[in-house]
Design a protein around this motif. Sequence first.
Motif, PDB file in Angstrom:
ATOM      1  N   VAL A  88      44.651  14.070   8.884  1.00  0.00           N
ATOM      2  CA  VAL A  88      44.999  14.043   7.458  1.00  0.00           C
ATOM      3  C   VAL A  88      44.626  12.679   6.912  1.00  0.00           C
ATOM      4  CG1 VAL A  88      46.909  15.669   7.717  1.00  0.00           C
ATOM      5  CG2 VAL A  88      47.354  13.220   7.867  1.00  0.00           C
ATOM      6  N   GLY A  89      44.485  12.606   5.598  1.00  0.00           N
ATOM      7  CA  GLY A  89      44.142  11.332   4.978  1.00  0.00           C
ATOM      8  C   GLY A  89      44.175  11.427   3.473  1.00  0.00           C
ATOM      9  N   LYS A  90      43.497  10.473   2.831  1.00  0.00           N
ATOM     10  CA  LYS A  90      43.429  10.409   1.372  1.00  0.00           C
ATOM     11  C   LYS A  90      41.992  10.142   0.942  1.00  0.00           C
ATOM     12  CE  LYS A  90      48.041  10.126   0.565  1.00  0.00           C
ATOM     13  NZ  LYS A  90      48.832  11.018  -0.343  1.00  0.00           N
ATOM     14  N   LYS A  91      41.672  10.570  -0.270  1.00  0.00           N
ATOM     15  CA  LYS A  91      40.408  10.190  -0.886  1.00  0.00           C
ATOM     16  C   LYS A  91      40.700   9.682  -2.288  1.00  0.00           C
ATOM     17  CE  LYS A  91      39.461  14.948  -2.412  1.00  0.00           C
ATOM     18  NZ  LYS A  91      38.564  16.115  -2.300  1.00  0.00           N
ATOM     19  N   ILE A  92      39.937   8.683  -2.703  1.00  0.00           N
ATOM     20  CA  ILE A  92      40.100   8.137  -4.044  1.00  0.00           C
ATOM     21  C   ILE A  92      38.767   8.164  -4.762  1.00  0.00           C
ATOM     22  CG2 ILE A  92      39.896   5.781  -3.101  1.00  0.00           C
ATOM     23  CD1 ILE A  92      41.549   4.845  -5.537  1.00  0.00           C
ATOM     24  N   TYR A  93      38.763   8.745  -5.956  1.00  0.00           N
ATOM     25  CA  TYR A  93      37.565   8.782  -6.799  1.00  0.00           C
ATOM     26  C   TYR A  93      37.600   7.566  -7.724  1.00  0.00           C
ATOM     27  CZ  TYR A  93      37.459  13.778  -5.526  1.00  0.00           C
ATOM     28  OH  TYR A  93      37.429  14.970  -4.852  1.00  0.00           O
ATOM     29  N   ILE A  94      36.507   6.845  -7.813  1.00  0.00           N
ATOM     30  CA  ILE A  94      36.357   5.760  -8.791  1.00  0.00           C
ATOM     31  C   ILE A  94      35.221   6.167  -9.712  1.00  0.00           C
ATOM     32  CG2 ILE A  94      35.847   3.345  -9.192  1.00  0.00           C
ATOM     33  CD1 ILE A  94      37.106   4.340  -5.814  1.00  0.00           C
ATOM     34  N   TYR A  95      35.560   6.457 -10.961  1.00  0.00           N
ATOM     35  CA  TYR A  95      34.579   7.036 -11.878  1.00  0.00           C
ATOM     36  C   TYR A  95      33.644   6.001 -12.502  1.00  0.00           C
ATOM     37  CZ  TYR A  95      37.453  11.142 -11.214  1.00  0.00           C
ATOM     38  OH  TYR A  95      38.127  12.186 -10.642  1.00  0.00           O
ATOM     39  N   ASP A  96      34.021   4.724 -12.424  1.00  0.00           N
ATOM     40  CA  ASP A  96      33.131   3.655 -12.873  1.00  0.00           C
ATOM     41  C   ASP A  96      32.851   2.751 -11.678  1.00  0.00           C
ATOM     42  OD1 ASP A  96      31.727   1.615 -14.004  1.00  0.00           O
ATOM     43  OD2 ASP A  96      33.326   0.930 -15.356  1.00  0.00           O
ATOM     44  N   PRO A  97      31.671   2.843 -11.065  1.00  0.00           N
ATOM     45  CA  PRO A  97      31.387   2.056  -9.864  1.00  0.00           C
ATOM     46  C   PRO A  97      31.376   0.549 -10.099  1.00  0.00           C
ATOM     47  CG  PRO A  97      29.378   3.078 -10.691  1.00  0.00           C
ATOM     48  CD  PRO A  97      30.511   3.668 -11.474  1.00  0.00           C
ATOM     49  N   LYS A  98      31.185   0.137 -11.358  1.00  0.00           N
ATOM     50  CA  LYS A  98      31.180  -1.295 -11.665  1.00  0.00           C
ATOM     51  C   LYS A  98      32.590  -1.887 -11.677  1.00  0.00           C
ATOM     52  CE  LYS A  98      28.541  -0.390 -15.224  1.00  0.00           C
ATOM     53  NZ  LYS A  98      27.732  -0.540 -16.471  1.00  0.00           N
ATOM     54  N   ALA A  99      33.598  -1.028 -11.453  1.00  0.00           N
ATOM     55  CA  ALA A  99      34.984  -1.501 -11.377  1.00  0.00           C
ATOM     56  C   ALA A  99      35.349  -1.989  -9.985  1.00  0.00           C
ATOM     57  CB  ALA A  99      35.934  -0.383 -11.797  1.00  0.00           C
ATOM     58  N   ILE A 100      34.409  -1.866  -9.034  1.00  0.00           N
ATOM     59  CA  ILE A 100      34.690  -2.202  -7.631  1.00  0.00           C
ATOM     60  C   ILE A 100      34.208  -3.612  -7.309  1.00  0.00           C
ATOM     61  CG2 ILE A 100      34.225  -1.557  -5.238  1.00  0.00           C
ATOM     62  CD1 ILE A 100      33.706   1.314  -6.308  1.00  0.00           C
ATOM     63  N   ARG A 101      35.071  -4.393  -6.666  1.00  0.00           N
ATOM     64  CA  ARG A 101      34.729  -5.755  -6.270  1.00  0.00           C
ATOM     65  C   ARG A 101      35.210  -6.033  -4.842  1.00  0.00           C
ATOM     66  NH1 ARG A 101      34.327  -9.853  -9.857  1.00  0.00           N
ATOM     67  NH2 ARG A 101      33.880 -11.023  -7.942  1.00  0.00           N
ATOM     68  N   VAL A 102      34.496  -6.913  -4.152  1.00  0.00           N
ATOM     69  CA  VAL A 102      34.948  -7.410  -2.848  1.00  0.00           C
ATOM     70  C   VAL A 102      35.919  -8.566  -3.085  1.00  0.00           C
ATOM     71  CG1 VAL A 102      34.275  -8.686  -0.772  1.00  0.00           C
ATOM     72  CG2 VAL A 102      32.921  -6.724  -1.526  1.00  0.00           C
ATOM     73  N   VAL A 103      37.075  -8.493  -2.449  1.00  0.00           N
ATOM     74  CA  VAL A 103      38.074  -9.568  -2.519  1.00  0.00           C
ATOM     75  C   VAL A 103      38.345 -10.052  -1.100  1.00  0.00           C
ATOM     76  CG1 VAL A 103      40.465 -10.146  -3.134  1.00  0.00           C
ATOM     77  CG2 VAL A 103      39.084  -8.713  -4.661  1.00  0.00           C
ATOM     78  N   VAL A 104      38.579 -11.341  -0.954  1.00  0.00           N
ATOM     79  CA  VAL A 104      38.801 -11.951   0.367  1.00  0.00           C
ATOM     80  C   VAL A 104      40.156 -12.642   0.390  1.00  0.00           C
ATOM     81  CG1 VAL A 104      36.315 -12.240   0.656  1.00  0.00           C
ATOM     82  CG2 VAL A 104      37.677 -14.147  -0.260  1.00  0.00           C
ATOM     83  N   PRO A 105      40.606 -13.108   1.562  1.00  0.00           N
ATOM     84  CA  PRO A 105      41.931 -13.748   1.649  1.00  0.00           C
ATOM     85  C   PRO A 105      42.064 -14.978   0.756  1.00  0.00           C
ATOM     86  CG  PRO A 105      41.124 -13.195   3.830  1.00  0.00           C
ATOM     87  CD  PRO A 105      39.980 -12.966   2.887  1.00  0.00           C
ATOM     88  N   GLN A 106      43.307 -15.320   0.469  1.00  0.00           N
ATOM     89  CA  GLN A 106      43.586 -16.442  -0.408  1.00  0.00           C
ATOM     90  C   GLN A 106      43.715 -17.757   0.363  1.00  0.00           C
ATOM     91  OE1 GLN A 106      47.361 -16.220  -2.477  1.00  0.00           O
ATOM     92  NE2 GLN A 106      46.525 -17.278  -4.263  1.00  0.00           N
ATOM     93  N   LYS A 107      44.222 -17.663   1.617  1.00  0.00           N
ATOM     94  CA  LYS A 107      44.491 -18.871   2.396  1.00  0.00           C
ATOM     95  C   LYS A 107      43.594 -18.949   3.616  1.00  0.00           C
ATOM     96  CE  LYS A 107      49.387 -18.792   1.078  1.00  0.00           C
ATOM     97  NZ  LYS A 107      50.786 -18.715   1.590  1.00  0.00           N
ATOM     98  N   GLN A 108      43.194 -20.153   3.975  1.00  0.00           N
ATOM     99  CA  GLN A 108      42.382 -20.359   5.163  1.00  0.00           C
ATOM    100  C   GLN A 108      43.225 -20.212   6.425  1.00  0.00           C
ATOM    101  OE1 GLN A 108      40.475 -24.200   4.781  1.00  0.00           O
ATOM    102  NE2 GLN A 108      38.827 -23.359   3.511  1.00  0.00           N
TER     103      GLN A 108
END
Length: 436
Positions: free
Chosen positions: A117-137
């Motif tokens: 079992v699992g989930k799927k998420i539709y994102i209708y505007d692909p330009k809304a997607i960004r890569v985010v990384v950790p805040q602290k080293q």
Amino acid sequence: MSRKTLFSKRLKTWGRGKRVLMVFAILIFVVSSLFYVTPTGSRFRTILAETAITTQSFRTWSWVFVGGTERDRMIKELFEVNDKNAAEEQKLPEEPFIHKEMTQLTKIEDISGDGWVGKKIYIYDPKAIRVVVPQKQGTGETVSSMVKRTHAVAGVNAGGFVDPGGFGNGFAPIGVVMSGGEVLYNDSADTTPQHVVAFTKDGALIIGKHSVKELRQMNVTDAVSFYPRVIVNGKPLITKGNGGRGIQPRTAVGQREDGTVIFVVIDGRQKHSIGASLRDVQDLLLEEGCINAGFLDGGSSSVLVGEGGEVLTKPSSPNGKERTLPSAFLVFNNAEDVKVHNVWDGLDTIDPGGTWDPDKAWKPDGQTTKPTSTPTPKAKTTTVPTSTPKPDQTGDRSNSTKPNSTSQSPTSTPNKADIPNNNPSDPDNSDQDGVG
């Protein structure tokens, strides 16, 4: 008196415990015989070996199911198939995606299959997607923390990372990390092709093997490293078998012709959901109409997080909580306003964490509950010239550059060859999980 009669009399003198043990021994003998001499047993052993190969905690035991020679052949084949599937040129859309009368940005639905079992998420505007990384080293960050911190709409885990013993801290990425058009991390020369999952400034999903130089030429803004690619230009790449990576928790991404992006996260290694094969996910995304698709880090890294940081799937880590990770794909209402700080900027070495005690689970901050008795292998510092590498360096990550930004000053990073149990061929580098 016959032997049968003698055995029968002796059996009557045995207590209940002895009889149960004898029956149990007979059952083990019969089942193990079927396991090794029947076609069904052989197929089952292959699946177990594939699953073990792509699981950090059990990789060294994969030979038990198929033998050392066959295990080595299977691992070699995984490398070859990954590169073969990444070779076909992907057709890019001629015009930017335009979504008319979009009433919602995302939609989340349940999914299920044979044993998962699992989930799927539709994102209708692909330009809304960004890569985010950790805040602290020094440590990665959970996806739920990233979502809450940045006020994102949703998020999934993204790229793989160096994961000694399966208990890494999630701070040492493998491959490349790009966000907002900037290279935040790259462990290879800019001309070295790497397996990537990326998005262009127009929202096109790019999956394949490309160098940072090529990604810039394609106007890629956000990217991480992982694989394999399973759909290209509308064509499925797994046409026989289950994909060769066993049954695991999975995270994958695909894009329809109209630009809609679909992230899939499948639970695994648990009673409610064993996990899925690559073929299971490929076929699901084909049914959804995806023309290009591939995988992100899986295993115990797999997670889908909703608005407000709500964890919507069930991670398979020992403590049942999210892992701390080096990157995530997040969805924003105003993605163009998101600024991602380069957490690796200025670092000469990176400690990936890890532990030699696999019975210990992760703490919420990603550290282990028991300090390692052996110091974590330190990164090998290698000065790399800024000029184009020689032909014999292409594709060789043994000479790695360190985390970098868009500037190309000589730098260094952990040498993956020095990290125990790190196999870049493993899709779960988090339980490497590279599949985790």
